[in-house]
Design a protein around this motif. Structure first.
Motif, PDB file in Angstrom:
ATOM      1  N   TYR A 432      16.160 -13.984  53.432  1.00  0.00           N
ATOM      2  CA  TYR A 432      15.135 -13.272  53.596  1.00  0.00           C
ATOM      3  C   TYR A 432      15.143 -12.033  54.401  1.00  0.00           C
ATOM      4  O   TYR A 432      14.040 -11.628  54.779  1.00  0.00           O
ATOM      5  CB  TYR A 432      13.841 -14.370  54.328  1.00  0.00           C
ATOM      6  CG  TYR A 432      13.247 -15.217  53.045  1.00  0.00           C
ATOM      7  CD1 TYR A 432      12.085 -14.955  52.777  1.00  0.00           C
ATOM      8  CD2 TYR A 432      13.982 -16.284  52.505  1.00  0.00           C
ATOM      9  CE1 TYR A 432      11.165 -15.617  51.768  1.00  0.00           C
ATOM     10  CE2 TYR A 432      13.221 -16.837  51.466  1.00  0.00           C
ATOM     11  CZ  TYR A 432      11.967 -16.719  51.386  1.00  0.00           C
ATOM     12  OH  TYR A 432      11.434 -17.529  50.048  1.00  0.00           O
ATOM     13  N   ARG A 433      16.129 -11.750  54.982  1.00  0.00           N
ATOM     14  CA  ARG A 433      16.401 -10.851  55.887  1.00  0.00           C
ATOM     15  C   ARG A 433      16.052  -9.548  55.486  1.00  0.00           C
ATOM     16  O   ARG A 433      15.007  -8.756  56.105  1.00  0.00           O
ATOM     17  CB  ARG A 433      18.163 -10.732  56.334  1.00  0.00           C
ATOM     18  CG  ARG A 433      18.233  -9.433  56.958  1.00  0.00           C
ATOM     19  CD  ARG A 433      17.751  -9.082  58.448  1.00  0.00           C
ATOM     20  NE  ARG A 433      17.864 -10.325  59.122  1.00  0.00           N
ATOM     21  CZ  ARG A 433      17.490 -10.440  60.260  1.00  0.00           C
ATOM     22  NH1 ARG A 433      16.418  -9.825  60.491  1.00  0.00           N
ATOM     23  NH2 ARG A 433      17.775 -11.349  61.117  1.00  0.00           N
ATOM     24  N   ASN A 436      12.268  -9.420  55.827  1.00  0.00           N
ATOM     25  CA  ASN A 436      11.780  -9.297  57.153  1.00  0.00           C
ATOM     26  C   ASN A 436      11.904  -7.967  57.773  1.00  0.00           C
ATOM     27  O   ASN A 436      11.331  -7.304  58.416  1.00  0.00           O
ATOM     28  CB  ASN A 436      12.579 -10.416  58.048  1.00  0.00           C
ATOM     29  CG  ASN A 436      12.072 -11.700  57.982  1.00  0.00           C
ATOM     30  OD1 ASN A 436      11.300 -12.034  57.404  1.00  0.00           O
ATOM     31  ND2 ASN A 436      12.443 -12.401  59.034  1.00  0.00           N
ATOM     32  N   ASP A 437      13.150  -7.365  57.272  1.00  0.00           N
ATOM     33  CA  ASP A 437      13.317  -5.992  57.751  1.00  0.00           C
ATOM     34  C   ASP A 437      12.409  -4.858  57.090  1.00  0.00           C
ATOM     35  O   ASP A 437      12.012  -4.087  57.740  1.00  0.00           O
ATOM     36  CB  ASP A 437      14.815  -5.379  57.332  1.00  0.00           C
ATOM     37  CG  ASP A 437      15.709  -6.277  58.075  1.00  0.00           C
ATOM     38  OD1 ASP A 437      15.638  -6.894  58.869  1.00  0.00           O
ATOM     39  OD2 ASP A 437      17.197  -5.807  57.591  1.00  0.00           O
ATOM     40  N   ALA A 440       9.269  -5.156  59.155  1.00  0.00           N
ATOM     41  CA  ALA A 440       9.543  -4.841  60.752  1.00  0.00           C
ATOM     42  C   ALA A 440       9.502  -3.212  60.436  1.00  0.00           C
ATOM     43  O   ALA A 440       8.933  -2.633  61.352  1.00  0.00           O
ATOM     44  CB  ALA A 440      10.899  -5.261  61.038  1.00  0.00           C
ATOM     45  N   MET A 536      11.242 -17.106  56.873  1.00  0.00           N
ATOM     46  CA  MET A 536      11.303 -15.928  57.730  1.00  0.00           C
ATOM     47  C   MET A 536      10.925 -15.981  59.169  1.00  0.00           C
ATOM     48  O   MET A 536      11.342 -15.169  59.770  1.00  0.00           O
ATOM     49  CB  MET A 536       9.499 -15.322  57.011  1.00  0.00           C
ATOM     50  CG  MET A 536       9.671 -14.796  55.660  1.00  0.00           C
ATOM     51  SD  MET A 536       7.937 -14.363  55.246  1.00  0.00           S
ATOM     52  CE  MET A 536       7.618 -13.013  56.171  1.00  0.00           C
ATOM     53  N   LEU A 542      10.551 -11.295  63.617  1.00  0.00           N
ATOM     54  CA  LEU A 542       9.202 -11.435  63.347  1.00  0.00           C
ATOM     55  C   LEU A 542       8.696 -12.522  64.134  1.00  0.00           C
ATOM     56  O   LEU A 542       7.812 -13.294  63.721  1.00  0.00           O
ATOM     57  CB  LEU A 542       9.116 -11.488  61.929  1.00  0.00           C
ATOM     58  CG  LEU A 542       9.143 -10.177  60.975  1.00  0.00           C
ATOM     59  CD1 LEU A 542       8.882 -10.745  59.463  1.00  0.00           C
ATOM     60  CD2 LEU A 542       8.701  -9.122  61.234  1.00  0.00           C
ATOM     61  N   LEU A 549       4.087 -14.579  62.581  1.00  0.00           N
ATOM     62  CA  LEU A 549       4.282 -13.744  61.204  1.00  0.00           C
ATOM     63  C   LEU A 549       3.194 -13.029  60.767  1.00  0.00           C
ATOM     64  O   LEU A 549       2.116 -13.462  60.979  1.00  0.00           O
ATOM     65  CB  LEU A 549       4.753 -14.838  60.098  1.00  0.00           C
ATOM     66  CG  LEU A 549       6.182 -15.502  60.234  1.00  0.00           C
ATOM     67  CD1 LEU A 549       6.323 -16.391  58.853  1.00  0.00           C
ATOM     68  CD2 LEU A 549       7.365 -14.590  60.281  1.00  0.00           C
ATOM     69  N   ARG A 628       1.056  -7.519  63.789  1.00  0.00           N
ATOM     70  CA  ARG A 628       1.879  -6.656  63.851  1.00  0.00           C
ATOM     71  C   ARG A 628       2.034  -6.197  65.229  1.00  0.00           C
ATOM     72  O   ARG A 628       2.934  -5.987  65.782  1.00  0.00           O
ATOM     73  CB  ARG A 628       1.718  -5.578  62.526  1.00  0.00           C
ATOM     74  CG  ARG A 628       1.983  -6.074  61.337  1.00  0.00           C
ATOM     75  CD  ARG A 628       1.829  -4.912  60.238  1.00  0.00           C
ATOM     76  NE  ARG A 628       2.852  -4.027  60.630  1.00  0.00           N
ATOM     77  CZ  ARG A 628       4.203  -3.758  60.113  1.00  0.00           C
ATOM     78  NH1 ARG A 628       4.399  -4.769  59.211  1.00  0.00           N
ATOM     79  NH2 ARG A 628       4.992  -2.874  60.210  1.00  0.00           N
TER      80      ARG A 628
END
Ligand code: BF8
Ligand code: SF4
Length: 666
Positions: A432-433, A436-437, A440, A536, A542, A549, A628
């Motif tokens: 899931y990287r 997540n990236d 982000a 995640m 995150l 999240l 966020r």
């Protein structure tokens, strides 16, 4: 939106039910006199009772029913119960009802799984990799073990969790560590699956638990026995037995019925029945028998969550969602509708009986007047399935006047949490990287789940408008249940819908050829979303818990008790949920505030309520933006505000994207 009536009356008396295919079929079938739920809403002489709707009517004992008005001393219960106690009790009983549906479904899956491992059914342990991964997760050493022996070990461990009295459910150990610690601290860690439902029913009996907060803690624990217990068990074992879903192309909407084939619709929830029918429909002997009566073969199509199960795993089409179940029959083109459990309206029986259609019930837990009962048993699954198909073949020559509408949409479905891993991370570094990236770096604003039912008392196709608004704002949307079928009908489960996505989301998904809305399965498969959120949180970047999240869920047209159980396990897991068109405790401000405000301090997430797509989108995007900001990811990202012209423009997917991936076979 008018939530009391389902359709306006200025339409010559013709009901409208959220989608063009429904209107088309009902207009064509009007003369046959078929009555659907849409007609019944109009025919009813009374509006929904405000006490019932707001959760402040108590009939838990025979001194009542007592209608309670919060803050009015003369309007408490005969026993002295106030609005907060009654609203909490009623809410809790909804959770218990919903959870018990998933639990009984799951029990059936585990029994079939064990019987399969013992070689007593026609099914097989299809996904050995997932079996071994699951065994490891449960603390069983898989090495050197025969797959069937291992499956028996896994199945036995999990079936015991239904009757377990203490400790904690094994899959709850998958959640992020901080979340598990929180559950333990608050006393909402589920101990045993059946126990939590029984205890909740006991505590809401007359004269037991009277502190609304205490009642709602047990409601939370009961919902967890569903989400992290029964539903997760059902999903994982169904995957092992029938195969892990992977992206596959198929179609949805009533137009999937076929003129020249024997149409068999399978409606309900349990995948074991649908799988057997799918196997038997490919049997050359059965196909030859269909040909003998002039048909080209058997067309098996799903309705409700059974549809989602066979769509995800076998690429079979979905004929309709909950609000389409009677309309599918009103085509007059269905030879047999087979049903098992949950969300089957009693109205399908008279609707079927207007035509040559045979309605067949298959579960001893769910019989219906006017239907033929053929008991399904996994031990003789194929024999039962063949018998059902033969009855359908025999009906085909009797098909009379009928009308199959043109409406059907191409969809790509089958996004299990493992698939999302592969698609975004690549098969060799499944992770899931990248998701997540991309969250982000702001290309993807966050993730939203649109789940649950469609509902005759809701006029608009809220799921569709909401999904469009979310993806235009770079929110990745995942869908399950009847909401998934609704957005599928509108073309959003197709990579071509990427033209409607915001630039960031589009850039990420175009690269891998995914639709902007990912179909993750049936309602039981909401457990896949829990696992995805956990992944995640665990990957990092995150925060460290689900509540960190930028992710949120919603059920804009909830109908079933299951939706409330699902919503509660999301909130208890740290994901906020917006419900619509109403919230079932609205008769008590105290309980509603507890759910919509105080739960934030307990679980890091709350319930909320909205009605219009715009209101949903605003609340959901605001919540995502808030997360966020808390994560320090609040680089300026302009919000796309929708007006009517933009909605119209988004009404139809634009130019097709060529050569996008995720197509699956066919
Ligand atoms: O479990 S979405 S109407 S079919 S309850 Fe029922 Fe609601 Fe559909 Fe599936 Ni889920
Ligand atoms: Fe009325 Fe109390 Fe009985 Fe409920 S339990 S019906 S509030 S007397």
């Amino acid at each position: 939106m008018d939530t009391s009536k389902r359709f306006d009356k200025g339409n010559g008396g013709c009901p409208k039910i959220q989608c063009e295919a429904n209107i088309d079929v009902l207009c064509q079938s009007c003369a046959s006199g078929v009555v659907t739920a849409a007609h019944r809403v109009e025919l009813r002489a009374t509006e929904p009772c405000l006490f019932g709707k707001g959760g402040t009517c108590c009939r838990n004992c025979n001194m009542g029913p007592c209608q309670i008005i919060e803050g009015v001393d003369q309007m408490i219960g005969i026993c002295g119960a106030d609005a907060s106690t009654v609203a909490a009790r009623n809410f809790a009983r909804i959770v218990a009802g919903g959870a018990s549906a998933h639990i009984d479904h799951s029990r059936g899956v585990v029994m079939a799984f064990l019987a399969t491992a013992k070689g007593e059914t026609p099914y097989a342990i299809k996904d050995e990799d997932k079996l071994r991964e699951t065994a490891l997760r449960l603390g069983i050493v898989p090495n050197g073990k025969d797959k069937n022996d291992l499956a028996i070990e896994v199945g036995t461990l999990l079936i015991n969790e239904f009757g377990q009295q203490s400790g904690r459910l094994l899959f709850a150990g998958r959640a992020p560590k901080p979340r598990q610690e929180l559950w333990a601290r608050l006393g909402v860690m589920p101990r045993g699956i059946d126990r939590e439902v029984v205890e909740l029913m006991h505590r809401t009996h007359m004269g037991v638990d009277q502190d609304y907060r205490n009642i709602l803690f047990q409601a939370a624990r009961c919902s967890m026995a569903d989400g992290w217990g029964a539903s997760m068990i059902a999903t994982e074992l169904s995957d092992i037995m029938f195969g892990r879903p992977a992206p596959i192309r198929t179609k949805v909407n009533i137009g999937v019925l076929k003129e020249d084939e024997v149409n068999v619709t399978v409606h309900g929830h349990e995948p074991v029945l649908a799988e057997a029918l799918a196997m038997a429909a490919n049997d050359p002997e059965i196909i030859a028998e269909a040909k003998k009566v002039g048909a080209r073969g058997i067309n098996l199509a799903g309705v409700c969550c059974t549809g989602n199960e066979i769509l995800m795993r076998r690429g079979l089409p979905i004929a309709g969602s909950f609000i389409q179940q009677e309309v599918v029959l009103a085509t007059g083109a269905v030879e047999v509708m087979v049903v098992d459990v949950q969300c089957i309206m009693q109205g399908v029986s008279p609707a079927a009986n207007r035509y040559h259609t045979e309605l067949i019930t298959t579960s001893e837990r769910a019989k219906m007047a006017g239907a033929t009962h053929i008991q399904f048993e996994e031990h003789r699954a194929l024999d039962v399935a063949r018998e059902i198909l033969r009855r359908a073949i025999e009906r085909y020559p009797r098909r009379g006047e009928h009308y199959i509408p043109i409406y059907q949409a191409d969809v790509v479905a089958g996004f299990s949490h493992e698939t999302i891993n592969y698609i975004l991370g690549g098969r060799f570094r499944a992770s899931y990287r990248p998701l997540n990236d991309n969250i982000a770096n702001g290309r993807i604003r966050g993730v939203a789940a649109i789940v649950g039912c469609d509902n005759y008392r809701v006029f608009d196709e809220i799921h569709v408008e909401l999904a469009k608004e979310l993806i235009a704002n770079d929110v990745l949307v995942v869908v399950t249940g009847c909401a998934a079928t609704g957005v599928g009908r509108a073309g959003l489960l197709n990579p071509t819908a990427l033209t409607m996505a915001g630039p960031g989301l589009r850039e990420v998904l175009e690269a891998v050829g995914c639709p902007p809305v990912l179909h993750m399965g049936s309602c039981v498969d909401n457990s896949r979303i829990l696992v995805a959120l956990t992944e995640m949180a665990k990957i990092g970047g995150l925060g460290s818990d689900i509540s960190d999240l930028p992710a949120i869920g919603c059920a804009p047209q909830w109908m079933s008790e299951k939706a409330v159980a699902i919503g509660q396990y999301f909130v208890t897991s740290g994901a906020a949920v917006v419900f619509g068109p109403n919230f079932p405790t609205s008769g008590s401000r105290v309980v509603t505030d507890y759910c919509m405000k105080d739960m934030q301090n307990l679980y890091g997430a709350t319930w909320d309520v909205a009605q219009t797509p715009n209101e949903f989108a605003n609340k959901m995007i605001d919540k995502i933006n808030e997360k966020r900001r808390a994560l320090g990811l609040d680089k300026k990202k302009e919000r796309v505000l929708f007006d009517m012209a933009m909605r119209r423009e988004l009404g139809s997917p634009g130019a097709a994207l060529h050569d996008v991936g995720c197509h699956g076979p066919g």
